[in-house]
Motif scaffolding. Structure first.
Motif, PDB file in Angstrom:
ATOM      1  N   SER A 287      -3.977  -6.628  -5.882  1.00 45.94           N
ATOM      2  CA  SER A 287      -4.276  -6.403  -7.298  1.00 45.94           C
ATOM      3  C   SER A 287      -5.036  -5.085  -7.501  1.00 45.94           C
ATOM      4  N   GLY A 288      -5.619  -4.566  -6.416  1.00 47.40           N
ATOM      5  CA  GLY A 288      -6.353  -3.306  -6.512  1.00 47.40           C
ATOM      6  C   GLY A 288      -5.469  -2.069  -6.454  1.00 47.40           C
ATOM      7  N   PHE A 289      -4.207  -2.221  -6.093  1.00 49.08           N
ATOM      8  CA  PHE A 289      -3.300  -1.071  -6.043  1.00 49.08           C
ATOM      9  C   PHE A 289      -2.869  -0.716  -7.463  1.00 49.08           C
ATOM     10  N   LYS A 290      -3.287   0.447  -7.931  1.00 46.54           N
ATOM     11  CA  LYS A 290      -3.096   0.764  -9.354  1.00 46.54           C
ATOM     12  C   LYS A 290      -1.680   1.239  -9.682  1.00 46.54           C
ATOM     13  N   ASN A 291      -0.929   1.658  -8.680  1.00 46.16           N
ATOM     14  CA  ASN A 291       0.416   2.158  -8.973  1.00 46.16           C
ATOM     15  C   ASN A 291       1.516   1.164  -8.624  1.00 46.16           C
ATOM     16  N   ILE A 292       1.116  -0.079  -8.396  1.00 46.91           N
ATOM     17  CA  ILE A 292       2.108  -1.147  -8.409  1.00 46.91           C
ATOM     18  C   ILE A 292       1.648  -2.221  -9.382  1.00 46.91           C
ATOM     19  N   HIS A 293       2.625  -2.926  -9.903  1.00 45.33           N
ATOM     20  CA  HIS A 293       2.337  -4.011 -10.830  1.00 45.33           C
ATOM     21  C   HIS A 293       3.099  -5.239 -10.332  1.00 45.33           C
ATOM     22  N   VAL A 294       2.373  -6.253  -9.917  1.00 49.20           N
ATOM     23  CA  VAL A 294       3.026  -7.469  -9.423  1.00 49.20           C
ATOM     24  C   VAL A 294       3.547  -8.269 -10.611  1.00 49.20           C
ATOM     25  N   ARG A 295       4.856  -8.537 -10.600  1.00 52.72           N
ATOM     26  CA  ARG A 295       5.506  -9.219 -11.724  1.00 52.72           C
ATOM     27  C   ARG A 295       5.971 -10.624 -11.397  1.00 52.72           C
ATOM     28  N   GLY A 296       5.789 -11.044 -10.112  1.00 55.71           N
ATOM     29  CA  GLY A 296       6.226 -12.397  -9.798  1.00 55.71           C
ATOM     30  C   GLY A 296       6.488 -12.588  -8.318  1.00 55.71           C
TER      31      GLY A 296
ATOM     32  N   ARG B 247       0.834  -1.211   0.000  1.00 54.61           N
ATOM     33  CA  ARG B 247       0.000   0.000   0.000  1.00 54.61           C
ATOM     34  C   ARG B 247       0.870   1.263   0.000  1.00 54.61           C
ATOM     35  N   GLU B 248       1.937   1.238   0.795  1.00 56.03           N
ATOM     36  CA  GLU B 248       2.810   2.416   0.857  1.00 56.03           C
ATOM     37  C   GLU B 248       3.576   2.610  -0.456  1.00 56.03           C
ATOM     38  N   ILE B 249       4.026   1.530  -1.066  1.00 54.87           N
ATOM     39  CA  ILE B 249       4.708   1.648  -2.363  1.00 54.87           C
ATOM     40  C   ILE B 249       3.736   2.226  -3.398  1.00 54.87           C
ATOM     41  N   ASP B 250       2.505   1.745  -3.364  1.00 55.35           N
ATOM     42  CA  ASP B 250       1.466   2.256  -4.262  1.00 55.35           C
ATOM     43  C   ASP B 250       1.279   3.763  -4.077  1.00 55.35           C
ATOM     44  N   ARG B 251       1.220   4.178  -2.825  1.00 60.82           N
ATOM     45  CA  ARG B 251       0.988   5.583  -2.485  1.00 60.82           C
ATOM     46  C   ARG B 251       2.157   6.472  -2.977  1.00 60.82           C
ATOM     47  N   GLN B 252       3.378   6.008  -2.696  1.00 61.13           N
ATOM     48  CA  GLN B 252       4.551   6.790  -3.101  1.00 61.13           C
ATOM     49  C   GLN B 252       4.723   6.788  -4.616  1.00 61.13           C
ATOM     50  N   ALA B 253       4.432   5.667  -5.245  1.00 64.89           N
ATOM     51  CA  ALA B 253       4.556   5.583  -6.704  1.00 64.89           C
ATOM     52  C   ALA B 253       3.572   6.549  -7.360  1.00 64.89           C
ATOM     53  N   LYS B 254       2.388   6.624  -6.799  1.00 55.16           N
ATOM     54  CA  LYS B 254       1.367   7.536  -7.338  1.00 55.16           C
ATOM     55  C   LYS B 254       1.860   8.983  -7.276  1.00 55.16           C
ATOM     56  N   LYS B 255       2.461   9.342  -6.148  1.00 53.72           N
ATOM     57  CA  LYS B 255       3.013  10.696  -5.995  1.00 53.72           C
ATOM     58  C   LYS B 255       4.001  11.034  -7.104  1.00 53.72           C
ATOM     59  N   HIS B 256       4.762  10.002  -7.509  1.00 55.07           N
ATOM     60  CA  HIS B 256       5.791  10.218  -8.530  1.00 55.07           C
ATOM     61  C   HIS B 256       5.264   9.936  -9.930  1.00 55.07           C
ATOM     62  N   GLY B 257       3.989   9.671 -10.029  1.00 52.20           N
ATOM     63  CA  GLY B 257       3.377   9.442 -11.340  1.00 52.20           C
ATOM     64  C   GLY B 257       3.938   8.229 -12.051  1.00 52.20           C
ATOM     65  N   ARG B 258       4.216   7.173 -11.270  1.00 47.33           N
ATOM     66  CA  ARG B 258       4.748   5.978 -11.917  1.00 47.33           C
ATOM     67  C   ARG B 258       4.070   4.720 -11.375  1.00 47.33           C
ATOM     68  N   VAL B 259       4.305   3.640 -12.082  1.00 47.78           N
ATOM     69  CA  VAL B 259       3.827   2.343 -11.616  1.00 47.78           C
ATOM     70  C   VAL B 259       5.071   1.518 -11.277  1.00 47.78           C
ATOM     71  N   MET B 260       5.170   1.049 -10.044  1.00 50.37           N
ATOM     72  CA  MET B 260       6.363   0.307  -9.617  1.00 50.37           C
ATOM     73  C   MET B 260       6.149  -1.202  -9.803  1.00 50.37           C
ATOM     74  N   ASP B 261       7.097  -1.818 -10.480  1.00 48.93           N
ATOM     75  CA  ASP B 261       7.105  -3.274 -10.569  1.00 48.93           C
ATOM     76  C   ASP B 261       7.521  -3.854  -9.218  1.00 48.93           C
ATOM     77  N   VAL B 262       6.816  -4.861  -8.763  1.00 48.29           N
ATOM     78  CA  VAL B 262       7.186  -5.503  -7.502  1.00 48.29           C
ATOM     79  C   VAL B 262       7.112  -7.019  -7.622  1.00 48.29           C
ATOM     80  N   LEU B 263       7.856  -7.680  -6.757  1.00 50.00           N
ATOM     81  CA  LEU B 263       7.684  -9.117  -6.551  1.00 50.00           C
ATOM     82  C   LEU B 263       7.169  -9.306  -5.126  1.00 50.00           C
TER      83      LEU B 263
END
Ligand code: PLP
Length: 237
Positions: free
Chosen positions: A157-166, A114-130
């Motif tokens: 899966s509902g966090f729009k500014n992270i993308h789970v890659r594995g 959730r925090e990664i999603d929040r910070q990524a949104k601030k920076h206007g990006r989508v962060m890849d995560v495992l």
């Protein structure tokens, strides 16, 4: 007195050995060597030597410690490499790395996601995560317990500014004579199970497991991302 370290640094030979062994394991498991990504894990290694690893062919660096990373980051050859965060990450440190890494492999809780999603949104990006899995259910390690992972997926899966890659794992140490692919194969099964569910925004592209001691076994069990420190840079103090 300054010595010419690069002439004597075993990184070059070590790198070649690691690439050869990973390539053999890839082919043995029916894949092309290029399908395996090999991270150089840089904890305790001065940035000069990290740069040498990049010259030797490593294009992804694995960082464990926020403070250490922030000190070395300005010296990294970022036109030739990217950075993945692989260490335990406190939620209050996410803001320091969010604009400096391409992937966070060590997502071990919904709260951190959730925090990664929040910070990524601030920076206007989508962060890849495992998602990190505590596959041996060890007290000393972080990560989702395998049986808790699936129930966490809908919310993540509902966090729009992270993308789970594995998935990522650090399985328990096994004695040399033991079957050291048991946990790797369980990870592989989990990976395939989640893949088959086809959840929105959850993709199983990367299975990150295997370190200096066991990366060939990990590749043979299905890993396509391995993380190497000691075999490349030498022992840590
Ligand atoms: C240190 C570390 C590695 C590399 O371990 P070596 O045994 O030195 O190759 C890989 N992954 C993580 C998460 C690490 O902390």
């Amino acid at each position: 007195m300054m010595e010419n370290l690069s002439a004597t640094d075993p990184i070059w030979e070590n790198a070649r050995d690691i690439f050869d062994r990973a390539a053999k394991a890839a082919v043995q498991s029916g894949r092309a060597p290029e399908e395996i990504r090999i991270l150089a894990v840089t904890k305790t290694v001065p940035w000069e030597r990290v740069g040498r690893a990049v010259e030797a062919g490593f294009s992804v660096l694995g960082e464990n410690r926020v403070q250490e990373f922030l000190g070395k980051y300005p010296h990294y050859p970022l036109d030739k490499c990217s950075v993945h965060f692989i260490g335990t990450l406190q939620t209050n440190k996410v803001k320091y790395i969010i604009d400096k890494v391409d992937m966070i492999q060590s997502v071990d809780s919904i709260r951190l996601a959730r925090e990664i999603d929040r910070q990524a949104k601030k920076h206007g990006r989508v962060m890849d995560v495992l998602l990190e899995v505590n596959i041996g259910a060890e007290e000393s390690k972080s990560g989702f317990l395998p049986e808790c992972l699936e129930e966490a997926l809908p919310e993540i899966s509902g966090f729009k500014n992270i993308h789970v890659r594995g998935l990522m794992a650090i399985p328990p140490k096994t004695p040399p004579e033991a079957q050291n692919d048991y946990y790797f194969l369980r990870m592989r099964q989990l990976f395939v199970d989640i893949q088959s569910k086809k959840i929105d925004n959850i993709n199983m592209d990367f299975l990150s497991m295997g370190m200096s001691q066991d990366f060939e076994s990990a590749i043979l069990s299905g890993a396509n991302m391995v993380r190497i420190g000691t075999s490349l840079f030498g022992g840590r103090k």
